[in-house]
Design a protein around this motif. Structure first.
Motif, mmCIF file in Angstrom:
data_model
loop_
_atom_site.group_PDB
_atom_site.id
_atom_site.type_symbol
_atom_site.label_atom_id
_atom_site.label_comp_id
_atom_site.label_asym_id
_atom_site.label_seq_id
_atom_site.Cartn_x
_atom_site.Cartn_y
_atom_site.Cartn_z
ATOM 1 N N ALA A 85 -19.319 -20.004 -24.459
ATOM 2 C CA ALA A 85 -18.546 -20.881 -23.567
ATOM 3 C C ALA A 85 -17.053 -20.690 -23.792
ATOM 4 O O ALA A 85 -16.277 -20.610 -22.834
ATOM 5 C CB ALA A 85 -18.943 -22.336 -23.787
ATOM 6 N N LYS A 86 -16.632 -20.603 -25.049
ATOM 7 C CA LYS A 86 -15.212 -20.401 -25.353
ATOM 8 C C LYS A 86 -14.723 -19.059 -24.810
ATOM 9 O O LYS A 86 -13.622 -18.948 -24.296
ATOM 10 C CB LYS A 86 -14.968 -20.468 -26.860
ATOM 11 C CG LYS A 86 -14.990 -21.867 -27.431
ATOM 12 C CD LYS A 86 -14.622 -21.820 -28.908
ATOM 13 C CE LYS A 86 -14.810 -23.138 -29.609
ATOM 14 N NZ LYS A 86 -14.076 -24.243 -29.094
ATOM 15 N N LEU A 87 -15.562 -18.034 -24.923
ATOM 16 C CA LEU A 87 -15.180 -16.718 -24.428
ATOM 17 C C LEU A 87 -15.057 -16.724 -22.912
ATOM 18 O O LEU A 87 -14.095 -16.188 -22.355
ATOM 19 C CB LEU A 87 -16.166 -15.644 -24.889
ATOM 20 C CG LEU A 87 -15.853 -14.220 -24.431
ATOM 21 C CD1 LEU A 87 -14.451 -13.792 -24.845
ATOM 22 C CD2 LEU A 87 -16.888 -13.246 -24.973
ATOM 23 N N GLU A 88 -16.004 -17.335 -22.223
ATOM 24 C CA GLU A 88 -15.932 -17.394 -20.758
ATOM 25 C C GLU A 88 -14.697 -18.161 -20.304
ATOM 26 O O GLU A 88 -14.025 -17.760 -19.340
ATOM 27 C CB GLU A 88 -17.208 -18.020 -20.194
ATOM 28 C CG GLU A 88 -18.399 -17.102 -20.328
ATOM 29 C CD GLU A 88 -19.711 -17.699 -19.852
ATOM 30 O OE1 GLU A 88 -20.561 -16.922 -19.384
ATOM 31 O OE2 GLU A 88 -19.889 -18.936 -19.942
ATOM 32 N N VAL A 125 -22.183 -12.118 -29.024
ATOM 33 C CA VAL A 125 -21.477 -12.935 -28.027
ATOM 34 C C VAL A 125 -21.094 -12.071 -26.827
ATOM 35 O O VAL A 125 -21.303 -12.459 -25.673
ATOM 36 C CB VAL A 125 -20.239 -13.624 -28.647
ATOM 37 C CG1 VAL A 125 -19.383 -14.288 -27.571
ATOM 38 C CG2 VAL A 125 -20.662 -14.641 -29.695
ATOM 39 N N LEU A 126 -20.557 -10.868 -27.093
ATOM 40 C CA LEU A 126 -20.182 -9.962 -25.998
ATOM 41 C C LEU A 126 -21.391 -9.576 -25.155
ATOM 42 O O LEU A 126 -21.317 -9.570 -23.916
ATOM 43 C CB LEU A 126 -19.507 -8.701 -26.548
ATOM 44 C CG LEU A 126 -18.090 -8.856 -27.083
ATOM 45 C CD1 LEU A 126 -17.610 -7.547 -27.688
ATOM 46 C CD2 LEU A 126 -17.134 -9.332 -26.002
ATOM 47 N N LYS A 127 -22.507 -9.246 -25.806
ATOM 48 C CA LYS A 127 -23.718 -8.874 -25.067
ATOM 49 C C LYS A 127 -24.203 -10.030 -24.201
ATOM 50 O O LYS A 127 -24.575 -9.828 -23.044
ATOM 51 C CB LYS A 127 -24.832 -8.457 -26.033
ATOM 52 C CG LYS A 127 -24.671 -7.076 -26.608
ATOM 53 C CD LYS A 127 -25.820 -6.747 -27.544
ATOM 54 C CE LYS A 127 -25.650 -5.356 -28.136
ATOM 55 N NZ LYS A 127 -26.715 -5.059 -29.111
ATOM 56 N N ILE A 152 -9.659 -15.817 -29.440
ATOM 57 C CA ILE A 152 -10.631 -16.783 -29.936
ATOM 58 C C ILE A 152 -11.320 -16.172 -31.139
ATOM 59 O O ILE A 152 -11.374 -14.949 -31.281
ATOM 60 C CB ILE A 152 -11.653 -17.227 -28.860
ATOM 61 C CG1 ILE A 152 -12.500 -16.061 -28.377
ATOM 62 C CG2 ILE A 152 -10.953 -17.910 -27.698
ATOM 63 C CD1 ILE A 152 -13.656 -16.513 -27.527
ATOM 64 N N THR A 153 -11.810 -17.025 -32.006
ATOM 65 C CA THR A 153 -12.444 -16.536 -33.220
ATOM 66 C C THR A 153 -13.944 -16.841 -33.205
ATOM 67 O O THR A 153 -14.380 -17.791 -32.569
ATOM 68 C CB THR A 153 -11.799 -17.144 -34.481
ATOM 69 O OG1 THR A 153 -11.889 -18.564 -34.386
ATOM 70 C CG2 THR A 153 -10.342 -16.736 -34.598
ATOM 71 N N VAL A 154 -14.682 -16.015 -33.917
ATOM 72 C CA VAL A 154 -16.139 -16.163 -34.034
ATOM 73 C C VAL A 154 -16.470 -16.194 -35.521
ATOM 74 O O VAL A 154 -15.855 -15.473 -36.309
ATOM 75 C CB VAL A 154 -16.861 -14.968 -33.376
ATOM 76 C CG1 VAL A 154 -18.359 -15.056 -33.589
ATOM 77 C CG2 VAL A 154 -16.547 -14.897 -31.909
#
Length: 159
Positions: free
Chosen positions: A6-9, A36-38, A151-153
């Motif tokens: 959600a944060k990435l989108e 997350v990318l996939k 953003i961080t993961v």
């Protein structure tokens, strides 16, 4: 992981209106950046590009000097070959090879002028500074002015 997706989108939407349409997904190796990318790619129909693999193929026949001179053009070719408005880049370690003599963040920025680029970053984002590798490592580099949505993961301090 749903929180990171959600944060990435949200970051991708935010970046679409900026001069550099660049999103950096920062985290330590094994923190879940690729997953997350996939997930985001499959959900939205965006292609995930393995930069190490694609650039290595294109640079195979080049001399060391030719590689450093052509890496920017070659990276742009890799990005241009991916369909859609958003391109997801993973496995960027080749860009940090000191023999290429390039500044990886600048390379990603100039590549993100016409399309949104989401790039995984094996490192951290602390106090507004983007860091790759550890101090003392030959590829250690830090950027205080990122001009990207970061953003961080894999940490509790998601930005």
């Amino acid at each position: 992981m749903a929180d990171s997706v959600a944060k990435l989108e949200e970051a991708i939407q935010q970046a679409a209106s900026q001069y550099y349409r660049l999103v950096i997904l920062a985290g330590a190796p094994g923190s879940g950046k690729t997953t997350v990318l996939k997930t985001v790619g499959q959900k939205n129909g965006w292609q995930l590009v393995n930069v190490n693999l694609e650039l290595s193929k294109r640079m195979l026949e080049l001399t060391r000097t030719q590689r450093s001179r052509q890496v920017e053009r070659l990276l742009k070719e890799v990005i241009a070959a991916a369909p859609g408005e958003v391109v997801l880049l993973d496995n960027l370690e080749i860009l940090f090879d000191t023999g290429l003599e390039v500044e990886p963040l600048r390379l990603l920025q100039v590549s993100s002028r016409n399309r949104t680029i989401v790039a995984s970053w094996n490192g951290s984002f602390q106090a507004g500074t983007l860091i790759y590798a550890e101090p003392g490592h030959p590829e250690f580099i830090q950027f205080k002015q990122t001009e990207a949505v970061v953003i961080t993961v894999g940490t509790s301090a998601n930005n």
